[in-house]
Design a protein around this motif. Structure first.
Motif: not given
Length: 247
Positions: A1-30
């Motif tokens: 996991m990699t801690e990154e900055r996330w924000s929504n499209w409008a820029g009014n919501q954001g946070c620092t969190a571990d960002i995951e980007t699964p590409t398969t169902l097995d990835d998502l479940r893991a």
């Protein structure tokens, strides 16, 4: 996991969190299982177009946009199964290749199907309801990483899962009802703002689809009234006209 900055499209919501980007169902479940084992909160993000504080967390954010496959289209039953990272635009295009269309798509085509459904996004038809109404089945990854499928035979369970805001798990895929493609006759007018507000119910009753655009400070509103038609389609699209005007 990699801690990154996330924000929504409008820029009014954001946070620092571990960002995951699964590409398969097995990835998502893991990803879900790891977060559960660590006792971390987990939230799913689609196109990040929502302005409300639904996604921000100090735990794990799962970006769903790479789970973007059309899994199956049943032309005879008029249904389509898609992963929830598929956008409204992608779904509309895929269904159109079979002469089908989404019952009531959102006006803005960029949101993901999962995001549009999970947040209760509205459609464009007065009678067809919102994006969640055509769902006939959903596959959900529960908090423990297990799969749960709910469908029309499950009654209230499906109703609860449709707009659950992520409370029942991360929705991996949905199966939606489709209908045959159709053309619409569009009438575009500029109407004084006060008249639109005063006669809104009459405007709504005068067509099947209604779009209204207004920019603060303007006295008029752009009103688009659309009704299904069997008339031959106009060979010149609105985009053709825009490009011609730009030359």
């Amino acid at each position: 996991m990699t801690e990154e900055r996330w924000s929504n499209w409008a820029g009014n919501q954001g946070c620092t969190a571990d960002i995951e980007t699964p590409t398969t169902l097995d990835d998502l479940r893991a990803v879900v299982r790891r977060a559960a084992d660590r006792g971390e909160r987990i939230r799913a993000a689609g196109g990040s177009f929502s302005w409300s504080p639904l996604v921000p967390t100090d735990g794990v954010i799962v970006q769903m946009h790479r789970l973007d496959r059309v899994l199956a289209i049943d032309v005879e039953a008029r249904t389509v199964e898609v992963e929830c990272g598929v956008t409204v635009e992608q779904l509309t295009k895929a269904a159109g290749e079979y002469g089908l269309t989404v019952v009531s798509p959102t006006l803005f085509p960029k949101p993901t199907i999962g995001g549009a459904i999970g947040t209760g996004s509205h459609g464009t038809d007065f009678e067809a309801g919102g994006m969640a109404d055509p769902i006939v089945e959903m596959t959900i990854v529960t908090a423990g990483g297990e799969l749960r499928t709910v469908g029309v035979d499950d009654g209230d369970e499906l109703l609860a899962a449709k707009v659950a805001l992520g409370s029942l798990g991360i929705v991996y895929s949905v199966t939606l009802r489709l209908e045959e493609q159709y053309d619409v006759y569009t009438e575009i007018t500029r109407i004084p703002r006060e008249r639109v507000l005063r006669e809104f119910e009459d405007l709504q009753a005068s067509c099947q689809f209604l779009e209204i655009f207004w920019f603060p400070g303007q006295d008029d509103m752009w009103v688009y009234r659309m009704t299904r038609t069997d008339a031959p389609a106009d060979p010149v699209t609105w985009w053709d006209r825009v490009q011609k005007a730009a030359k």
